[in-house]
Design a protein around this motif. Structure first.
Motif, mmCIF file in Angstrom:
data_model
loop_
_atom_site.group_PDB
_atom_site.id
_atom_site.type_symbol
_atom_site.label_atom_id
_atom_site.label_comp_id
_atom_site.label_asym_id
_atom_site.label_seq_id
_atom_site.Cartn_x
_atom_site.Cartn_y
_atom_site.Cartn_z
ATOM 1 N N ILE A 1 9.938 0.656 16.373
ATOM 2 C CA ILE A 1 8.489 0.846 16.430
ATOM 3 C C ILE A 1 7.833 -0.522 16.314
ATOM 4 O O ILE A 1 8.237 -1.348 15.491
ATOM 5 C CB ILE A 1 8.014 1.779 15.300
ATOM 6 N N THR A 2 6.818 -0.754 17.132
ATOM 7 C CA THR A 2 6.199 -2.072 17.204
ATOM 8 C C THR A 2 4.689 -1.966 17.106
ATOM 9 O O THR A 2 4.085 -1.031 17.624
ATOM 10 C CB THR A 2 6.586 -2.768 18.522
ATOM 11 N N GLY A 3 4.082 -2.943 16.450
ATOM 12 C CA GLY A 3 2.635 -3.035 16.381
ATOM 13 C C GLY A 3 2.198 -4.474 16.611
ATOM 14 O O GLY A 3 2.842 -5.410 16.125
ATOM 15 N N LEU A 4 1.117 -4.662 17.359
ATOM 16 C CA LEU A 4 0.550 -5.982 17.615
ATOM 17 C C LEU A 4 -0.759 -6.101 16.848
ATOM 18 O O LEU A 4 -1.578 -5.178 16.856
ATOM 19 C CB LEU A 4 0.306 -6.160 19.118
ATOM 20 N N VAL B 1 3.753 -5.242 7.104
ATOM 21 C CA VAL B 1 5.133 -5.506 6.698
ATOM 22 C C VAL B 1 5.354 -5.035 5.262
ATOM 23 O O VAL B 1 6.346 -4.364 4.950
ATOM 24 C CB VAL B 1 5.472 -7.006 6.831
ATOM 25 N N ARG B 2 4.431 -5.379 4.386
ATOM 26 C CA ARG B 2 4.576 -4.965 2.983
ATOM 27 C C ARG B 2 4.550 -3.446 2.848
ATOM 28 O O ARG B 2 5.286 -2.864 2.038
ATOM 29 C CB ARG B 2 3.488 -5.620 2.133
ATOM 30 N N ASP B 3 3.710 -2.784 3.651
ATOM 31 C CA ASP B 3 3.647 -1.320 3.609
ATOM 32 C C ASP B 3 4.957 -0.704 4.109
ATOM 33 O O ASP B 3 5.434 0.297 3.553
ATOM 34 C CB ASP B 3 2.490 -0.808 4.470
ATOM 35 N N LEU B 4 5.533 -1.285 5.152
ATOM 36 C CA LEU B 4 6.823 -0.793 5.638
ATOM 37 C C LEU B 4 7.886 -0.913 4.558
ATOM 38 O O LEU B 4 8.665 0.024 4.319
ATOM 39 C CB LEU B 4 7.248 -1.569 6.879
ATOM 40 N N VAL C 1 13.650 1.903 12.321
ATOM 41 C CA VAL C 1 13.492 2.833 11.203
ATOM 42 C C VAL C 1 14.356 4.080 11.380
ATOM 43 O O VAL C 1 14.592 4.546 12.500
ATOM 44 C CB VAL C 1 12.011 3.247 11.014
ATOM 45 N N ALA C 2 14.820 4.593 10.257
ATOM 46 C CA ALA C 2 15.578 5.841 10.250
ATOM 47 C C ALA C 2 14.661 6.998 10.623
ATOM 48 O O ALA C 2 13.430 6.919 10.474
ATOM 49 C CB ALA C 2 16.189 6.061 8.866
ATOM 50 N N ALA D 1 7.611 8.739 11.143
ATOM 51 C CA ALA D 1 6.186 9.097 11.070
ATOM 52 C C ALA D 1 5.408 8.088 10.239
ATOM 53 O O ALA D 1 4.307 7.656 10.634
ATOM 54 C CB ALA D 1 6.030 10.511 10.495
ATOM 55 N N ASP D 2 5.951 7.708 9.082
ATOM 56 C CA ASP D 2 5.256 6.740 8.227
ATOM 57 C C ASP D 2 5.145 5.386 8.921
ATOM 58 O O ASP D 2 4.089 4.739 8.874
ATOM 59 C CB ASP D 2 5.996 6.574 6.894
ATOM 60 N N ALA D 3 6.222 4.943 9.560
ATOM 61 C CA ALA D 3 6.208 3.641 10.231
ATOM 62 C C ALA D 3 5.227 3.635 11.401
ATOM 63 O O ALA D 3 4.507 2.647 11.617
ATOM 64 C CB ALA D 3 7.606 3.280 10.711
#
Length: 204
Positions: free
Chosen positions: A4-7, A18-21, A147-148, A153-155
Motif C-alpha cells: 500500500i502506498t501513499g504520496l 509512518v509513525r501511525d503504521l 502489510v499483512a 484496512a488500517d494501513a
C-alpha cells in the motif's frame, strides 16, 4: 500481504503516517519512506560516516533504515541518496534498498535500478508507479508499506488520509501540463521549479 502506498506533499504528514503504521503493528522493516531533498532540507551533517556500509547493507537487502541507525524506528534510519530521474532523496526502508539495487559504494551518488521498477516489483500498477515517482521528483514524499492481510484496512486508511495526495487528481494535473510518464533521464527538479510550496512543506 499487500503493498500500500501513499504520496504526500508535506514531509511532516508522511512521517506522521509512518509513525501511525508502526503504532498499528506494521513492522518498520516493512515500511519505506522516500522524500525529495531538492530543497536541501536534509543536509550532510545528518549522514553517518558509515554510509558506504549502509549502501552495501541496502544492496544486500537489509534496508537503509535497518543499517543506518534504524533500531529506534524507521525514521531514525534516514539516509541521503540519489535515484535516477528523481534526484536527491532522503530515504529509509526496503523500497529505497530495492531502488538502489546492486549499488556498491557510498549511498550519496548515482543509484542503480530505479523507483518505478521498485514499485512495480512490489505489486504497484505501473501507471500508478509513474505518478508516484514523478510526485517525489516534484518535491513530494512517498510512504510504502507491505502489510499483512489483517492490517490492510488500517494501513489503507492511514495512507489514504485527507493529508495524502489524491492519485487520480494528481495524475490528471500532470497530464494536463503535458506529462505522460516518469522519465528516469530527466533533469532534477530544482528549488525554483518546485517553488515556494516545497520550501515550506518538505521539512522534517
Amino acid at each position: 500481504m499487500k503493498t500500500i502506498t501513499g504520496l504526500f506533499d508535506n514531509y511532516e504528514d508522511a512521517s506522521a503516517a509512518v509513525r501511525d503504521l508502526e503504532a498499528n503493528g506494521v513492522p518498520n522493516s516493512d515500511i519505506s519512506i522516500v522524500a525529495s531533498n531538492s530543497t536541501g532540507w536534509y543536509d550532510d551533517d545528518n549522514i553517518r560516516d558509515d554510509s558506504t556500509d549502509a549502501a552495501e547493507g541496502a544492496a544486500g537487502g537489509a534496508g537503509i533504515g535497518a543499517v543506518v541507525g534504524g533500531a529506534g524506528g524507521l525514521l531514525t534510519g534516514l539516509g541521503l541518496m540519489a535515484i535516477p530521474g528523481v534526484g536527491p532523496v532522503v530515504a529509509a526502508g526496503w523500497l529505497a534498498a530495492t531502488a538502489v539495487g546492486a549499488l556498491g559504494g557510498a549511498v550519496v551518488g548515482g543509484a542503480a535500478g530505479g523507483i518505478v521498477g521498485a514499485l512495480t516489483d512490489s505489486g504497484i500498477p505501473e501507471d500508478d508507479a509513474h505518478v508516484y515517482a514523478e510526485g517525489v521528483r516534484r518535491g513530494g514524499t512517498l510512504v510504502t508499506a507491505r502489510v499483512a492481510d489483517n492490517l490492510i484496512a488500517d494501513a489503507e486508511a492511514i495512507l489514504g488520509q485527507a493529508n495524502s495526495v489524491n492519485l487520480e487528481e494528481r495524475r490528471t494535473s500532470y497530464n494536463e501540463s503535458g506529462w505522460t510518464a516518469f522519465d528516469p533521464h530527466a533533469e532534477d527538479y530544482t528549488v525554483d521549479k518546485i517553488g515556494d510550496r516545497a520550501r515550506t512543506v518538505n521539512r522534517p
